[in-house]
Design an enzyme around this catalytic site. Structure first.
Site, PDB file in Angstrom:
ATOM      1  CB  SER A 107      -0.869  -0.011   1.271  1.00 40.70           C
ATOM      2  OG  SER A 107      -1.449   1.254   1.497  1.00 40.70           O
ATOM      3  CE1 TYR A 130      -6.189   4.619  -1.517  1.00 40.42           C
ATOM      4  CE2 TYR A 130      -4.427   4.312   0.064  1.00 40.42           C
ATOM      5  CZ  TYR A 130      -5.695   4.014  -0.387  1.00 40.42           C
ATOM      6  OH  TYR A 130      -6.466   3.104   0.288  1.00 40.42           O
ATOM      7  CB  THR A 156      -6.896   2.635  -4.620  1.00 40.72           C
ATOM      8  OG1 THR A 156      -6.143   1.475  -4.274  1.00 40.72           O
ATOM      9  CG2 THR A 156      -8.191   2.640  -3.834  1.00 40.72           C
ATOM     10  CE  LYS A 252      -8.019  -2.663  -3.226  1.00 41.97           C
ATOM     11  NZ  LYS A 252      -8.538  -1.637  -2.344  1.00 41.97           N
ATOM     12  CG  HIS A 276     -11.213   0.713   0.250  1.00 42.69           C
ATOM     13  ND1 HIS A 276     -10.488   1.381  -0.692  1.00 42.69           N
ATOM     14  CD2 HIS A 276     -10.431   0.698   1.355  1.00 42.69           C
ATOM     15  CE1 HIS A 276      -9.333   1.768  -0.183  1.00 42.69           C
ATOM     16  NE2 HIS A 276      -9.268   1.356   1.071  1.00 42.69           N
TER      17      HIS A 276
HETATM   18  C1  GLV Z   1      -6.986   2.706   3.451  1.00 43.05           C
HETATM   19  O1  GLV Z   1      -5.857   3.031   3.627  1.00 43.05           O
HETATM   20  C2  GLV Z   1      -7.970   2.365   4.425  1.00 43.05           C
HETATM   21  O2  GLV Z   1      -7.781   2.675   5.604  1.00 43.05           O
HETATM   22  O3  GLV Z   1      -8.974   1.764   4.044  1.00 43.05           O
END
Ligand code: GLV
Length: 387
Positions: A107, A130, A156, A252, A276
């Site tokens: 991430s 991101y 994302t 995503k 998510h």
């Molecule tokens: C992303 O980083 C989340 O907290 O869902």
């Protein structure tokens, strides 16, 4: 030592061994958590057709995701703050994934940096992006992922702003945690976590501290997202990012056929049907319910993957039999990490692979390529008749 037979066993240990703030971060959805719950409960509504007298010898869960070989089509999803669930968490999870032969996705909001994970692994991993407002930061992080040899970019699309998770606000979530009396009292019962954390220097958002400018509180996920994430992300910007990256691209967070069609037009390698993990739009459909209409719209143009709600190999089997080419697990591997570190992530993967393999066999199928919809009993109104 507890006998671990399923993902729930790992979840119980995760809860016991991890500071409440981080366990709660993993185990929450936004607002009422309706979508978070239904992601899991909707899998139960689909049933498998038991078949008999079929030769079961020579089975395999091996397959491909975006053309890359995988031991089973189950990738580790990007999860923010993984290195707070256990010291050096992203490195531990990436190593477990590499040894098992499944993709690990790092991430943007990880604790261990891209470079750090690359240094401690020997095969390419995937990087989740991101999109930040700062163009220089954006170009730079894409270049860093290329330099680290990442073999796919997972962009994302559903988190330009953060869905509210009540527990995180109440717990004062931050990385590292701020030592309030409540946090100190909690940490006193999680001493293995604390000792391991004292032995590592990786305590903040490794990909962005020192790279992004002008953040009021660099330890807060809420402040990062509010101040840095680009709310103007649109299809034009997605196309520009595809150009900048120039490698395999996975989009995503797609939940509707219209958006899936746009994603296919942009020219990605795969999309992930995902809400998510129920952490963003509360009230959205579960991912497994959203899957079929998206397969109908673009299944012949791009690989369709699914995340959100997978807690077993049977869930993986249902998504694949419906037509998904791959799946992602987030919480299921984080439970393992919080429970037992790298060994726990391996355990989570082993549990899921065994459930997938045996269930596949009991349905009379030997390989991933053999799976199809004929194996499933799906309620007629599963995708829903919504006015
Ligand atoms: C992303 O980083 C989340 O907290 O869902």
């Amino acid at each position: 030592m507890a006998v671990i037979t399923n993902i729930d066993d790992l979840k119980r240990l995760h809860k016991k061994r991890t500071p409440k703030m981080f366990y709660d971060y993993c185990e929450s959805g936004s607002w009422t958590e309706q979508t978070f719950r239904e992601n899991v409960s909707d899998f139960d509504k689909i049933r498998l057709r038991q078949r008999v007298a079929v030769d079961m010898e020579g089975r395999s869960t091996a397959s491909k995701m975006i053309g890359q070989d995988v031991a089973m089509p189950v990738a580790l999803a990007p999860v923010g703050l993984t290195g707070m669930q256990r010291a050096d968490g992203e490195i531990k999870a990436a190593r477990a994934a590499e040894k098992f032969g499944v993709p690990f996705t790092l991430s943007t909001m990880s604790i261990c940096s891209i470079e750090d994970v690359a240094e401690h692994t020997s095969k390419p991993f995937w990087f989740q992006l991101y999109v930040m407002r700062d163009q220089e930061f954006l170009k730079n992080i894409i270049q860093r992922a290329k330099d680290a040899g990442c073999s796919a970019l997972v962009l994302t699309l559903d988190l330009q702003i953060l869905g509210q998770r009540h527990k995180d606000l109440k717990n004062g979530l931050s990385a590292p945690p701020k030592l309030t009396p409540a946090v100190i009292a909690d940490l006193a019962t999680k001493w293995t976590w604390g000792l391991e954390m004292l032995r590592t220097k990786r305590h903040g958002f490794g990909n962005i501290i020192g790279h992004a400018k002008g953040v009021d509180d660099p330890s807060s996920l809420f402040t990062w997202t509010a101040e840095q994430f680009d709310p103007r992300l649109d299809w034009g910007k997605i196309a520009a990012i595809k150009e900048m990256w120039g490698g395999p691209l996975i989009l995503k967070g797609v939940m509707e056929p219209e958006d899936a069609t746009m994603a296919a037009k942009v020219g990605c390698d795969a999309i992930i049907v995902s809400n998510h993990g129920g952490r963003q739009l509360d009230g959205a459909l579960s991912s497994i319910r959203a899957l079929q209409p998206i397969l109908d719209a673009v299944g012949d143009q791009v690989d369709v993957h699914l995340d959100s709600g997978i807690r077993s190999g049977q869930d993986v089997l249902k998504a694949l039999a419906m037509g998904a080419k791959g799946t992602f697990i987030g919480r299921a591997f984080v439970y393992g990490l919080g429970a037992m570190g790298e060994e726990g992530v391996t355990k989570a993967l082993e549990v899921i692979q065994k459930e997938l393999d045996v269930s596949m066999a009991l349905c009379g199928r030997k390989t991933i390529a053999d799976l199809d919809r004929d194996m499933l009993k799906i309620p007629e109104d599963f995708a829903g008749r919504w006015a």
